[in-house]
Scaffold this motif. Sequence first.
Motif, PDB file in Angstrom:
ATOM      1  N   ILE A  30       0.878  -1.165   0.000  1.00 61.09           N
ATOM      2  CA  ILE A  30       0.000   0.000   0.000  1.00 61.09           C
ATOM      3  C   ILE A  30       0.915   1.215   0.000  1.00 61.09           C
ATOM      4  O   ILE A  30       1.682   1.420   0.941  1.00 61.09           O
ATOM      5  N   ALA A  33       0.246   6.253   1.863  1.00 65.47           N
ATOM      6  CA  ALA A  33      -0.868   6.359   2.807  1.00 65.47           C
ATOM      7  C   ALA A  33      -0.496   7.312   3.946  1.00 65.47           C
ATOM      8  O   ALA A  33       0.681   7.564   4.211  1.00 65.47           O
ATOM      9  N   ASP A  46       4.501   3.922   3.216  1.00 68.20           N
ATOM     10  CA  ASP A  46       4.027   2.731   2.522  1.00 68.20           C
ATOM     11  C   ASP A  46       3.931   1.604   3.545  1.00 68.20           C
ATOM     12  O   ASP A  46       4.642   1.608   4.559  1.00 68.20           O
ATOM     13  N   ILE A  69      -1.486  -1.090  -4.091  1.00 65.09           N
ATOM     14  CA  ILE A  69      -2.620  -0.172  -3.958  1.00 65.09           C
ATOM     15  C   ILE A  69      -2.055   1.222  -3.741  1.00 65.09           C
ATOM     16  O   ILE A  69      -1.229   1.428  -2.850  1.00 65.09           O
ATOM     17  N   ALA A  71      -2.728   4.617  -2.222  1.00 69.71           N
ATOM     18  CA  ALA A  71      -3.651   5.130  -1.209  1.00 69.71           C
ATOM     19  C   ALA A  71      -3.945   6.615  -1.356  1.00 69.71           C
ATOM     20  O   ALA A  71      -4.928   7.102  -0.787  1.00 69.71           O
ATOM     21  N   LEU A  76      -4.555   5.273   6.932  1.00 66.20           N
ATOM     22  CA  LEU A  76      -4.432   3.827   7.087  1.00 66.20           C
ATOM     23  C   LEU A  76      -4.143   3.512   8.549  1.00 66.20           C
ATOM     24  O   LEU A  76      -3.234   4.085   9.144  1.00 66.20           O
TER      25      LEU A  76
END
Length: 87
Positions: A30, A33, A46, A69, A71, A76
């Motif tokens: 991810i 974020a 990340d 992904i 973000a 998150l």
Amino acid sequence: MKPRITEISYDGGSIAWFTMPPSAAATLLIRNARVLLPDGNFQSADVWIEGGVIGQIGPNLERDADTVIEANQLTLLPGVIDPQVHF
């Protein structure tokens, strides 16, 4: 199989969450974020997950992953589980 991402926008921001079947990607990254850290501070970072376990949190991780992904600075909360999920 790709994760299912749901996003809700509201006045002043947005919130998103994703669900991913256990049989999906063995590794997940991810990127970008707004991550809540254990000390209560937020960091742009990340999150790399392997086999359903958080393996690393940090800025600009250079990791290979089966699924990535983006973000886009969504918040998150790593490790937070929604106990109100019904399958």
